[in-house]
Design a protein around this motif. Structure first.
Motif, PDB file in Angstrom:
ATOM      1  N   TRP A  92       0.745  -1.125   0.001  1.00 32.73           N
ATOM      2  CA  TRP A  92      -0.078  -0.039   0.038  1.00 32.73           C
ATOM      3  C   TRP A  92       0.968   1.383  -0.176  1.00 32.73           C
ATOM      4  CZ3 TRP A  92      -1.969   2.784   4.864  1.00 32.73           C
ATOM      5  CH2 TRP A  92      -2.486   3.633   4.710  1.00 32.73           C
ATOM      6  N   ALA A  93       2.001   1.196   0.913  1.00 32.90           N
ATOM      7  CA  ALA A  93       2.707   2.405   0.924  1.00 32.90           C
ATOM      8  C   ALA A  93       3.686   2.574  -0.582  1.00 32.90           C
ATOM      9  CB  ALA A  93       3.866   2.220   2.004  1.00 32.90           C
ATOM     10  N   GLN A  94       3.976   1.636  -1.041  1.00 27.67           N
ATOM     11  CA  GLN A  94       4.672   1.737  -2.200  1.00 27.67           C
ATOM     12  C   GLN A  94       3.859   2.181  -3.464  1.00 27.67           C
ATOM     13  OE1 GLN A  94       8.091   1.082  -2.872  1.00 27.67           O
ATOM     14  NE2 GLN A  94       8.399   0.587  -0.841  1.00 27.67           N
ATOM     15  N   LEU A  95       2.591   1.544  -3.381  1.00 27.40           N
ATOM     16  CA  LEU A  95       1.717   2.072  -4.305  1.00 27.40           C
ATOM     17  C   LEU A  95       1.219   3.520  -4.363  1.00 27.40           C
ATOM     18  CD1 LEU A  95      -0.731  -1.131  -4.678  1.00 27.40           C
ATOM     19  CD2 LEU A  95       0.960  -0.232  -6.383  1.00 27.40           C
ATOM     20  N   HIS A  96       0.987   3.903  -3.002  1.00 30.56           N
ATOM     21  CA  HIS A  96       0.383   5.070  -2.557  1.00 30.56           C
ATOM     22  C   HIS A  96       1.619   6.061  -3.071  1.00 30.56           C
ATOM     23  CE1 HIS A  96      -1.429   8.816  -1.025  1.00 30.56           C
ATOM     24  NE2 HIS A  96      -0.298   8.779  -0.088  1.00 30.56           N
ATOM     25  N   GLY A  97       3.023   6.137  -2.780  1.00 31.93           N
ATOM     26  CA  GLY A  97       3.997   6.735  -3.114  1.00 31.93           C
ATOM     27  C   GLY A  97       4.109   6.924  -4.482  1.00 31.93           C
ATOM     28  N   SER A  98       3.991   5.912  -5.371  1.00 28.38           N
ATOM     29  CA  SER A  98       4.423   5.944  -6.574  1.00 28.38           C
ATOM     30  C   SER A  98       3.333   6.532  -7.487  1.00 28.38           C
ATOM     31  CB  SER A  98       4.717   4.561  -7.125  1.00 28.38           C
ATOM     32  OG  SER A  98       5.746   3.950  -6.676  1.00 28.38           O
ATOM     33  N   VAL A  99       2.127   6.264  -7.023  1.00 28.23           N
ATOM     34  CA  VAL A  99       0.894   6.813  -7.701  1.00 28.23           C
ATOM     35  C   VAL A  99       0.680   8.177  -7.580  1.00 28.23           C
ATOM     36  CG1 VAL A  99      -1.570   6.542  -8.216  1.00 28.23           C
ATOM     37  CG2 VAL A  99      -0.114   4.408  -8.213  1.00 28.23           C
ATOM     38  N   GLY A 100       0.869   8.554  -6.169  1.00 30.44           N
ATOM     39  CA  GLY A 100       0.910   9.940  -5.749  1.00 30.44           C
ATOM     40  C   GLY A 100       1.883  11.034  -6.066  1.00 30.44           C
ATOM     41  N   LEU A 101       3.071  10.270  -6.321  1.00 28.46           N
ATOM     42  CA  LEU A 101       4.304  11.197  -6.976  1.00 28.46           C
ATOM     43  C   LEU A 101       3.889  11.534  -8.363  1.00 28.46           C
ATOM     44  CD1 LEU A 101       7.007   9.944  -5.014  1.00 28.46           C
ATOM     45  CD2 LEU A 101       6.097  12.069  -4.699  1.00 28.46           C
ATOM     46  N   GLU A 102       3.575  10.391  -9.072  1.00 28.61           N
ATOM     47  CA  GLU A 102       3.030  10.267 -10.615  1.00 28.61           C
ATOM     48  C   GLU A 102       1.930  11.388 -10.772  1.00 28.61           C
ATOM     49  OE1 GLU A 102       3.507   9.394 -14.825  1.00 28.61           O
ATOM     50  OE2 GLU A 102       5.206   9.154 -12.824  1.00 28.61           O
TER      51      GLU A 102
END
Length: 132
Positions: A92-102
């Motif tokens: 969840w943290a990885q997905l949120h970080g990657s998607v949010g930054l993108e």
């Protein structure tokens, strides 16, 4: 990625004291649930040990979380539920970080694609749980 404004609206900063409605939590758990089964098969390394311990403490105090883990990793015994939960939280943290930054355009001009970064992050996480 086609509608970053929607993602940013959904993933905005939490309001202090706010508790998500049950149906919202149920939907979030349904999305992350399949990851529990994947990480229940893993063998996390020492770099994840502290998080596994924290997840074990959470499981000991929250029956709803334990029921959620059992729903997706029914055969999990011993410390496996905590390991599975640690993996799901990390995803969840990885997905949120990657998607949010993108979605916020933070990767613009950096010379890489968001999906390349996400693929690398998932590989690192798989390695941390000896899943690759």
């Amino acid at each position: 990625m086609a509608e970053p404004h929607r993602y940013l609206l959904i993933q905005g900063a939490p309001v202090p004291g706010y508790v998500a409605p049950d149906d919202t939590r149920d939907r979030a758990r349904a999305v992350l649930g399949p990851f529990l089964a994947v990480f229940a098969e893993g063998d996390p390394g020492t770099e994840v040990a502290a998080l596994v311990a924290e997840m074990a403490a959470w499981l000991a105090t929250d029956e709803a979380v334990g029921a959620w883990v059992a729903e997706y990793a029914a055969d999990a015994a011993g410390d496996t539920p905590a390991r599975a939960l640690a993996g799901a939280v990390l995803v969840w943290a990885q997905l949120h970080g990657s998607v949010g930054l993108e979605a916020a355009g933070q990767f613009a001009g950096m010379g890489h694609h968001g999906d390349t970064l996400l693929t690398a992050q998932m590989g690192v996480l798989a390695d941390a749980f000896a899943l690759s």
